[in-house]
Scaffold this motif. Sequence first.
Motif, PDB file in Angstrom:
ATOM      1  N   LEU A 281       0.763  -1.165  -0.057  1.00 24.12           N
ATOM      2  CA  LEU A 281      -0.026  -0.315   0.044  1.00 24.12           C
ATOM      3  C   LEU A 281       0.816   1.083   0.045  1.00 24.12           C
ATOM      4  CD1 LEU A 281      -3.081  -1.080   2.600  1.00 24.12           C
ATOM      5  CD2 LEU A 281      -3.018  -0.907  -0.103  1.00 24.12           C
ATOM      6  N   ARG A 282       2.090   1.198   0.207  1.00 27.35           N
ATOM      7  CA  ARG A 282       2.769   2.440  -0.241  1.00 27.35           C
ATOM      8  C   ARG A 282       2.267   3.398  -1.513  1.00 27.35           C
ATOM      9  NH1 ARG A 282       7.201   2.729   3.861  1.00 27.35           N
ATOM     10  NH2 ARG A 282       7.799   0.595   4.655  1.00 27.35           N
ATOM     11  N   ARG A 283       1.781   4.332  -1.399  1.00 29.01           N
ATOM     12  CA  ARG A 283       1.872   5.428  -2.528  1.00 29.01           C
ATOM     13  C   ARG A 283       0.565   5.467  -3.247  1.00 29.01           C
ATOM     14  NH1 ARG A 283       7.485   4.589  -2.694  1.00 29.01           N
ATOM     15  NH2 ARG A 283       7.148   3.027  -4.121  1.00 29.01           N
ATOM     16  N   LYS A 284      -0.232   4.384  -1.646  1.00 26.56           N
ATOM     17  CA  LYS A 284      -1.976   3.987  -2.971  1.00 26.56           C
ATOM     18  C   LYS A 284      -2.267   4.423  -1.650  1.00 26.56           C
ATOM     19  CE  LYS A 284      -0.635   0.585  -5.606  1.00 26.56           C
ATOM     20  NZ  LYS A 284      -1.263  -0.539  -5.244  1.00 26.56           N
ATOM     21  N   LYS A 285      -3.565   5.078  -2.732  1.00 28.57           N
ATOM     22  CA  LYS A 285      -4.661   5.881  -1.501  1.00 28.57           C
ATOM     23  C   LYS A 285      -5.045   5.387  -0.240  1.00 28.57           C
ATOM     24  CE  LYS A 285      -7.451   8.201  -3.449  1.00 28.57           C
ATOM     25  NZ  LYS A 285      -8.739   9.581  -4.688  1.00 28.57           N
ATOM     26  N   ILE A 286      -5.967   5.513   0.855  1.00 33.43           N
ATOM     27  CA  ILE A 286      -5.919   4.952   1.895  1.00 33.43           C
ATOM     28  C   ILE A 286      -6.883   5.531   3.097  1.00 33.43           C
ATOM     29  CG2 ILE A 286      -5.560   3.678   4.498  1.00 33.43           C
ATOM     30  CD1 ILE A 286      -3.145   2.855   3.041  1.00 33.43           C
ATOM     31  N   ILE A 287      -8.107   5.114   2.986  1.00 30.51           N
ATOM     32  CA  ILE A 287      -9.316   6.143   3.358  1.00 30.51           C
ATOM     33  C   ILE A 287      -9.332   5.606   4.745  1.00 30.51           C
ATOM     34  CG2 ILE A 287     -11.078   4.594   2.560  1.00 30.51           C
ATOM     35  CD1 ILE A 287     -13.206   7.384   2.492  1.00 30.51           C
ATOM     36  N   GLU A 288      -9.788   6.329   6.032  1.00 28.42           N
ATOM     37  CA  GLU A 288     -10.000   6.155   7.131  1.00 28.42           C
ATOM     38  C   GLU A 288     -11.574   6.777   7.315  1.00 28.42           C
ATOM     39  OE1 GLU A 288      -8.245   5.861  11.951  1.00 28.42           O
ATOM     40  OE2 GLU A 288      -7.141   7.655  10.700  1.00 28.42           O
ATOM     41  N   PHE A 289     -11.881   5.070   8.209  1.00 30.51           N
ATOM     42  CA  PHE A 289     -13.370   6.027   8.435  1.00 30.51           C
ATOM     43  C   PHE A 289     -13.295   6.067  10.510  1.00 30.51           C
ATOM     44  CE2 PHE A 289     -16.990   4.218   5.660  1.00 30.51           C
ATOM     45  CZ  PHE A 289     -16.402   4.655   4.449  1.00 30.51           C
ATOM     46  N   ALA A 290     -13.520   7.631  10.844  1.00 28.55           N
ATOM     47  CA  ALA A 290     -14.295   7.529  11.921  1.00 28.55           C
ATOM     48  C   ALA A 290     -12.636   7.941  12.760  1.00 28.55           C
ATOM     49  CB  ALA A 290     -14.289   6.809  13.161  1.00 28.55           C
ATOM     50  N   CYS A 291     -11.590   8.549  11.707  1.00 31.94           N
ATOM     51  CA  CYS A 291      -9.809   8.958  11.747  1.00 31.94           C
ATOM     52  C   CYS A 291      -9.903  10.086  13.509  1.00 31.94           C
ATOM     53  CB  CYS A 291      -9.597   9.625  10.389  1.00 31.94           C
ATOM     54  SG  CYS A 291     -10.511  11.756  10.524  1.00 31.94           S
ATOM     55  N   GLY A 292     -11.006  10.263  13.754  1.00 32.84           N
ATOM     56  CA  GLY A 292     -10.493  10.987  15.009  1.00 32.84           C
ATOM     57  C   GLY A 292      -9.761  12.249  14.817  1.00 32.84           C
ATOM     58  N   GLU A 293      -8.390  12.052  15.331  1.00 35.85           N
ATOM     59  CA  GLU A 293      -7.131  13.121  15.716  1.00 35.85           C
ATOM     60  C   GLU A 293      -6.215  13.293  15.054  1.00 35.85           C
ATOM     61  OE1 GLU A 293      -7.710  14.412  20.945  1.00 35.85           O
ATOM     62  OE2 GLU A 293      -7.673  12.163  19.664  1.00 35.85           O
ATOM     63  N   GLY A 294      -6.661  12.381  13.978  1.00 33.14           N
ATOM     64  CA  GLY A 294      -4.843  11.817  12.928  1.00 33.14           C
ATOM     65  C   GLY A 294      -4.003  11.494  13.391  1.00 33.14           C
ATOM     66  N   THR A 295      -3.995  10.557  14.435  1.00 35.08           N
ATOM     67  CA  THR A 295      -2.498   9.888  14.927  1.00 35.08           C
ATOM     68  C   THR A 295      -2.820   8.836  13.454  1.00 35.08           C
ATOM     69  OG1 THR A 295      -3.167  10.317  17.122  1.00 35.08           O
ATOM     70  CG2 THR A 295      -1.410   8.118  16.258  1.00 35.08           C
ATOM     71  N   VAL A 296      -3.582   7.747  13.332  1.00 35.33           N
ATOM     72  CA  VAL A 296      -3.153   7.086  12.032  1.00 35.33           C
ATOM     73  C   VAL A 296      -2.830   7.556  10.812  1.00 35.33           C
ATOM     74  CG1 VAL A 296      -4.584   5.924  10.961  1.00 35.33           C
ATOM     75  CG2 VAL A 296      -4.895   5.460  13.175  1.00 35.33           C
ATOM     76  N   GLY A 297      -3.400   9.364  10.973  1.00 35.48           N
ATOM     77  CA  GLY A 297      -2.783   9.450   9.606  1.00 35.48           C
ATOM     78  C   GLY A 297      -1.208   9.849   9.173  1.00 35.48           C
ATOM     79  N   THR A 298      -0.719  10.281  11.025  1.00 36.69           N
ATOM     80  CA  THR A 298       0.446  11.033  10.933  1.00 36.69           C
ATOM     81  C   THR A 298       1.281   9.496  10.292  1.00 36.69           C
ATOM     82  OG1 THR A 298       0.742  10.235  13.421  1.00 36.69           O
ATOM     83  CG2 THR A 298       0.124  12.092  12.102  1.00 36.69           C
ATOM     84  N   PHE A 299       0.838   7.794  10.846  1.00 38.83           N
ATOM     85  CA  PHE A 299       1.456   6.712  10.708  1.00 38.83           C
ATOM     86  C   PHE A 299       1.706   7.103   9.638  1.00 38.83           C
ATOM     87  CE2 PHE A 299       0.693   5.383  15.481  1.00 38.83           C
ATOM     88  CZ  PHE A 299       1.618   5.990  16.020  1.00 38.83           C
ATOM     89  N   LEU A 300       0.390   6.744   8.853  1.00 40.58           N
ATOM     90  CA  LEU A 300       0.338   5.509   7.622  1.00 40.58           C
ATOM     91  C   LEU A 300       0.840   7.353   6.061  1.00 40.58           C
ATOM     92  CD1 LEU A 300      -3.645   5.326   7.393  1.00 40.58           C
ATOM     93  CD2 LEU A 300      -1.194   3.363   7.190  1.00 40.58           C
ATOM     94  N   THR A 301       1.095   8.299   6.700  1.00 36.25           N
ATOM     95  CA  THR A 301       1.540   9.440   5.869  1.00 36.25           C
ATOM     96  C   THR A 301       3.041   9.094   5.665  1.00 36.25           C
ATOM     97  OG1 THR A 301       0.068  11.071   5.807  1.00 36.25           O
ATOM     98  CG2 THR A 301       1.813  11.900   5.004  1.00 36.25           C
ATOM     99  N   GLN A 302       3.761   8.381   7.362  1.00 36.06           N
ATOM    100  CA  GLN A 302       4.966   8.640   7.338  1.00 36.06           C
ATOM    101  C   GLN A 302       5.670   7.069   6.060  1.00 36.06           C
ATOM    102  OE1 GLN A 302       5.252   8.395  11.228  1.00 36.06           O
ATOM    103  NE2 GLN A 302       5.715  10.718  11.386  1.00 36.06           N
ATOM    104  N   LEU A 303       4.626   6.730   5.975  1.00 33.72           N
ATOM    105  CA  LEU A 303       4.616   4.966   5.254  1.00 33.72           C
ATOM    106  C   LEU A 303       3.976   4.940   3.996  1.00 33.72           C
ATOM    107  CD1 LEU A 303       3.055   2.467   7.701  1.00 33.72           C
ATOM    108  CD2 LEU A 303       5.322   2.559   6.982  1.00 33.72           C
ATOM    109  N   GLU A 304       4.535   6.557   3.434  1.00 34.65           N
ATOM    110  CA  GLU A 304       3.893   6.761   1.873  1.00 34.65           C
ATOM    111  C   GLU A 304       3.250   6.811   2.125  1.00 34.65           C
ATOM    112  OE1 GLU A 304       8.168   5.909  -0.721  1.00 34.65           O
ATOM    113  OE2 GLU A 304       8.653   5.162   1.286  1.00 34.65           O
ATOM    114  N   CYS A 305       1.810   6.294   1.918  1.00 38.25           N
ATOM    115  CA  CYS A 305       0.190   6.286   1.789  1.00 38.25           C
ATOM    116  C   CYS A 305       0.079   7.665   1.756  1.00 38.25           C
ATOM    117  CB  CYS A 305       0.098   5.366   2.578  1.00 38.25           C
ATOM    118  SG  CYS A 305      -0.080   3.789   3.056  1.00 38.25           S
ATOM    119  N   ARG A 306      -0.827   7.495   0.569  1.00 37.91           N
ATOM    120  CA  ARG A 306      -2.113   8.746   0.188  1.00 37.91           C
ATOM    121  C   ARG A 306      -3.289   9.352   0.994  1.00 37.91           C
ATOM    122  NH1 ARG A 306      -2.318   8.088  -5.832  1.00 37.91           N
ATOM    123  NH2 ARG A 306      -3.319  10.405  -5.748  1.00 37.91           N
ATOM    124  N   TYR A 307      -2.823   9.530   2.840  1.00 36.10           N
ATOM    125  CA  TYR A 307      -4.306   9.524   3.637  1.00 36.10           C
ATOM    126  C   TYR A 307      -5.433  10.714   3.129  1.00 36.10           C
ATOM    127  CZ  TYR A 307      -6.200   9.535   7.837  1.00 36.10           C
ATOM    128  OH  TYR A 307      -7.090   9.466   9.475  1.00 36.10           O
TER     129      TYR A 307
END
Length: 247
Positions: A45-71
């Motif tokens: 999934l690196r450089r792929k588009k990932i959608i998070e449902f119920a994302c809350g305060e964005g912590t998961v977004g930071t992890f996935l962005t650091q993994l080069e995902c398009r969050y």
Amino acid sequence: MEPYYLAYEKRYKAVYEAGVKIWGKQPCDEALRMALTRWVVYSSLRRKKIIEFACGEGTVGTFLTQLECRYHGFDVSPSAVARAKEVLSGYYREPSVSVLDLVNKCPPGKYDAALDVSGLHMIVVDADREKYLANMLSVLKPGAPALFFREVYREDAYSGPVNSFEQWLTIEGSDYETPSPRTVTNDDVEYTVNIPLVPARGKNKEDYISEMTAAGFVVDDFVVLDVNEDIPFSAAIYVHKPHTPLG
């Protein structure tokens, strides 16, 4: 979305007024980071588009962005989304977060993968869970994976139908109105906030698998997770959207 789900917005407002920066999933949660890393690598999934449902305060977004995902994250709470935008500002690959009622509205676009971390169990009514899962399935590309992580898991969970929040109150017998002390630690500072419980509906393995299958997902794996501070008894459910419609 039904008014009782907006209890999360009230909770976020209360904890931020008390000085808390991040109430939910913490940036120091290495178990979560490692689980997401394994999923991203295994599913390519690196450089792929990932959608998070119920994302809350964005912590998961930071992890996935650091993994080069398009969050891209979505949540019903405006306060949580505002905090997520602050948390994700300045990150490479332009992660995005938006306010959206994920039960009654489908996010725009198509995605290579979907993620829900401790979100599904916050929805207690059967019809709402069905719409939530249908919306997730609809935004995924054929064959795309989805992960439901740290969903409340109970071997003795109630297995019957839940047609209303009022019915769930009767079944669960919990007090969702009286505030009680809750604590969280940010940057080595402990905060205590008086807030009520919020509704959560866990399931057993069989019922989770049946729910995912009925929604149109193919279940790849079900893993009971180690006890953790975030959700003491929880499970990870690995699924994917079939390449062709089931039936």
